[in-house]
Write a protein that holds these residues in place. Structure first.
Motif, PDB file in Angstrom:
ATOM      1  N   UNK B  90      -2.145   5.797   4.953  1.00 17.45           N
ATOM      2  CA  UNK B  90      -3.647   6.703   3.817  1.00 17.45           C
ATOM      3  C   UNK B  90      -3.742   5.505   2.952  1.00 17.45           C
ATOM      4  N   UNK B  91      -4.292   6.390   2.390  1.00 18.86           N
ATOM      5  CA  UNK B  91      -4.658   4.747   0.562  1.00 18.86           C
ATOM      6  C   UNK B  91      -5.183   5.679   0.355  1.00 18.86           C
ATOM      7  N   UNK B  92      -5.289   5.032  -1.060  1.00 19.17           N
ATOM      8  CA  UNK B  92      -6.062   5.865  -2.541  1.00 19.17           C
ATOM      9  C   UNK B  92      -6.915   4.483  -2.519  1.00 19.17           C
ATOM     10  N   UNK B  93      -8.205   5.337  -2.721  1.00 20.61           N
ATOM     11  CA  UNK B  93     -10.049   4.511  -3.318  1.00 20.61           C
ATOM     12  C   UNK B  93      -9.112   4.064  -4.843  1.00 20.61           C
ATOM     13  N   UNK B  94      -9.906   2.069  -4.442  1.00 25.99           N
ATOM     14  CA  UNK B  94      -9.464   2.009  -5.939  1.00 25.99           C
ATOM     15  C   UNK B  94     -11.349   1.534  -5.921  1.00 25.99           C
ATOM     16  N   UNK B 103      -9.438   0.011  -0.747  1.00 25.87           N
ATOM     17  CA  UNK B 103      -8.041   1.008  -0.543  1.00 25.87           C
ATOM     18  C   UNK B 103      -7.402   0.209  -0.994  1.00 25.87           C
ATOM     19  N   UNK B 104      -6.460   0.927  -1.639  1.00 30.92           N
ATOM     20  CA  UNK B 104      -5.137   0.843  -1.382  1.00 30.92           C
ATOM     21  C   UNK B 104      -4.233   1.279  -0.964  1.00 30.92           C
ATOM     22  N   UNK B 105      -3.508   0.591   0.162  1.00 34.43           N
ATOM     23  CA  UNK B 105      -2.302   1.316   1.299  1.00 34.43           C
ATOM     24  C   UNK B 105      -0.997   1.018   1.010  1.00 34.43           C
ATOM     25  N   UNK B 106      -0.340   2.186   0.319  1.00 32.84           N
ATOM     26  CA  UNK B 106       0.945   1.093   0.174  1.00 32.84           C
ATOM     27  C   UNK B 106       0.872  -0.008  -0.806  1.00 32.84           C
ATOM     28  N   UNK B 107       1.626  -1.203  -0.138  1.00 33.61           N
ATOM     29  CA  UNK B 107       1.392  -2.512  -1.234  1.00 33.61           C
ATOM     30  C   UNK B 107       0.623  -3.217  -1.019  1.00 33.61           C
ATOM     31  N   UNK B 108      -0.135  -2.419   0.186  1.00 35.20           N
ATOM     32  CA  UNK B 108      -1.662  -3.971   0.657  1.00 35.20           C
ATOM     33  C   UNK B 108      -2.667  -3.162  -0.028  1.00 35.20           C
ATOM     34  N   UNK B 109      -3.469  -4.300  -0.869  1.00 33.91           N
ATOM     35  CA  UNK B 109      -4.782  -3.419  -1.706  1.00 33.91           C
ATOM     36  C   UNK B 109      -5.965  -3.353  -0.967  1.00 33.91           C
ATOM     37  N   UNK B 142      -9.652   6.934  -6.683  1.00 29.49           N
ATOM     38  CA  UNK B 142      -8.440   7.800  -6.742  1.00 29.49           C
ATOM     39  C   UNK B 142      -8.437   8.463  -5.479  1.00 29.49           C
ATOM     40  N   UNK B 143      -9.145   8.723  -4.898  1.00 29.86           N
ATOM     41  CA  UNK B 143      -9.072   9.815  -3.389  1.00 29.86           C
ATOM     42  C   UNK B 143      -8.276   9.351  -2.593  1.00 29.86           C
ATOM     43  N   UNK B 144      -7.307  10.495  -2.042  1.00 29.00           N
ATOM     44  CA  UNK B 144      -6.037   9.468  -1.246  1.00 29.00           C
ATOM     45  C   UNK B 144      -7.040   9.689   0.537  1.00 29.00           C
ATOM     46  N   UNK B 145      -7.010   8.617   1.425  1.00 31.57           N
ATOM     47  CA  UNK B 145      -7.782   9.053   1.986  1.00 31.57           C
ATOM     48  C   UNK B 145      -7.245   9.268   3.557  1.00 31.57           C
ATOM     49  N   UNK B 146      -6.672   9.350   4.462  1.00 35.15           N
ATOM     50  CA  UNK B 146      -5.861   9.355   6.102  1.00 35.15           C
ATOM     51  C   UNK B 146      -7.082   8.391   7.002  1.00 35.15           C
ATOM     52  N   UNK B 147      -6.398   7.050   7.214  1.00 32.70           N
ATOM     53  CA  UNK B 147      -7.658   6.115   8.167  1.00 32.70           C
ATOM     54  C   UNK B 147      -6.732   5.753   9.429  1.00 32.70           C
ATOM     55  N   UNK B 148      -7.689   5.637  10.340  1.00 32.84           N
ATOM     56  CA  UNK B 148      -7.537   4.896  10.981  1.00 32.84           C
ATOM     57  C   UNK B 148      -7.113   3.386  10.861  1.00 32.84           C
ATOM     58  N   UNK B 149      -6.351   2.333  11.673  1.00 30.55           N
ATOM     59  CA  UNK B 149      -6.700   0.603  10.921  1.00 30.55           C
ATOM     60  C   UNK B 149      -7.301   0.445  12.689  1.00 30.55           C
ATOM     61  N   UNK B 150      -8.354  -0.299  11.988  1.00 34.95           N
ATOM     62  CA  UNK B 150      -9.182  -0.867  12.969  1.00 34.95           C
ATOM     63  C   UNK B 150      -8.812  -2.164  13.656  1.00 34.95           C
ATOM     64  N   UNK B 151      -8.219  -3.264  12.073  1.00 34.78           N
ATOM     65  CA  UNK B 151      -8.160  -4.307  12.443  1.00 34.78           C
ATOM     66  C   UNK B 151      -7.350  -4.574  11.219  1.00 34.78           C
ATOM     67  N   UNK B 152      -6.566  -5.502  11.347  1.00 32.94           N
ATOM     68  CA  UNK B 152      -5.459  -6.356   9.925  1.00 32.94           C
ATOM     69  C   UNK B 152      -5.485  -7.764  10.528  1.00 32.94           C
ATOM     70  N   UNK B 153      -5.128  -8.356   9.766  1.00 35.09           N
ATOM     71  CA  UNK B 153      -5.890 -10.197   9.082  1.00 35.09           C
ATOM     72  C   UNK B 153      -4.575 -10.360   8.219  1.00 35.09           C
TER      73      UNK B 153
END
Lengths: 187, 175
Positions: B90-94, B103-109, B142-153
């Protein structure tokens, strides 16, 4: 690069770190790599072109294959317990300016503060641990604990890698979810 | 996902920082280790460095002949955070843009959720820009959103990850 101890390394101190006589040896060459930081936790990093996967395979979690050997996944509730404990200790030690927390600490703590559903990680682990003998991996277990599923359909939707073992694990999973629902923290 | 990892590092103590009686070695090592850990933002294999949990071993120190510094091999356990492809997080919309949201997910902006991966949501400007679906569910700053990680780099220069998110799936979206 990380040097795993090197020559002459002895793990001579126990966790209590009682007073002891220190022995020093002289290093002959100054080429020995010193670092305050390790570059690797395990597997060698390979430069990879970063592109979006264009395959049409289902998006499955492959954490167990991607994690280095000396690493294990934690459930969000376990991470919260650890990070909260560290924060409380730092509140006591914060007068000493030489003690620093990593920049990502607050963001990490914020993530688990809002994301976790269970207050007692030990109980959650006790409930989910028996699923391992039905083929559920450590990372799958952590994802189940993190997403707080209400039903086994949700589990298979969030963890598609478990779908192939549906017949085998539905019953123990159902039982585990029932026990987990009693542990969910009140909103 | 959070990761607990055991790591061997070398910690260097300058000669002037050493106590003449040699009694404060553990404290000096721990402070240097904390400093080194705190400065290390992230690695590709382990993700973002969150906290040092335990200092498990301090080995015998070795003196560098040229500089007089003392090198201690240590083993410690640390907590890191890394997103994995296919993981539900989950992450927060910024930030909200017409094409999608950051979104920001933990320390990942830097998590990007494209409008094409928000089925049922349309871009709306109600004072503030946001995405909304037929059920009036909103994705806004500010919305908190649950999502699936499609890809990461991994971005080596910035020591950062960037990720692509998706809401395609059951029970994904704002909560």
């Amino acid at each position: 690069m990380s040097e795993k101890g090197g020559k002459g390394f002895k793990s001579s101190l126990k966790s209590s770190y009682g007073p002891r006589e220190s022995k020093y040896t002289f290093l002959q060459d100054s080429d020995e790599q010193i670092q305050g930081s390790s570059a690797k936790g395990g597997k060698g990093s390979k430069a990879r072109k970063s592109t979006l996967s264009k395959e049409s395979q289902p998006l499955e979690l492959k954490t167990d294959k991607e994690l280095p050997e000396n690493a294990k996944c934690l459930m969000d509730c376990e991470a919260f317990e650890i990070l909260q404990g560290i924060k409380e200790q730092m509140a006591v030690l914060s007068e000493d300016p030489s003690l620093k927390l990593p920049v990502s600490f607050d963001r990490g703590l914020e993530y688990v503060k809002y994301g976790r559903c269970y207050m007692n990680p030990q109980s959650v682990r006790q409930i989910l641990e028996p699923l391992k003998k039905h083929g559920v991996s450590e990372s799958e277990m952590c994802v189940i604990a993190n997403v707080c599923p209400e039903s086994i359909d949700e589990v298979f939707a969030f963890v598609p890698s478990m779908k192939g073992r549906k017949d085998k694990i539905s019953e123990p999973l159902e039982e585990a979810l029932m026990k987990l629902s009693k542990l969910k923290r009140s909103a | 996902m959070f990761i607990k990892v055991k790591l061997p590092w070398n910690v260097m103590i300058p000669a002037e920082a050493m106590d003449p009686n040699g009694l404060m070695i553990q404290r000096a090592v721990l402070i240097r280790l904390l400093d080194a850990f705190a400065s290390k933002k992230a690695t590709k294999d382990l993700g973002y460095f969150i906290a040092l949990k335990n200092l498990e071993e301090i080995g015998e120190g070795r003196i560098r002949e040229t500089t007089g510094e003392i090198v201690f091999p240590v083993v410690f356990s640390g907590i890191t955070f890394k997103m994995f492809k296919g993981e539900i997080v989950h992450g927060v919309v910024r930030q909200v843009h017409k094409s999608g949201v950051f979104l920001r997910c933990g320390p990942c902006e830097n998590v990007y959720l494209s409008q094409y991966k928000m089925p049922g949501y349309d871009y709306v400007v109600e004072g503030n820009p946001l995405f909304m679906n037929q059920n009036m569910s909103r994705i806004q700053i500010g919305s908190r959103v649950r999502f699936i990680v499609l890809d990461i780099q991994w971005k080596e220069a910035e020591k950062e990850f960037i990720a692509l998110a998706s809401l395609e799936g059951n029970n994904l979206g704002p909560f």
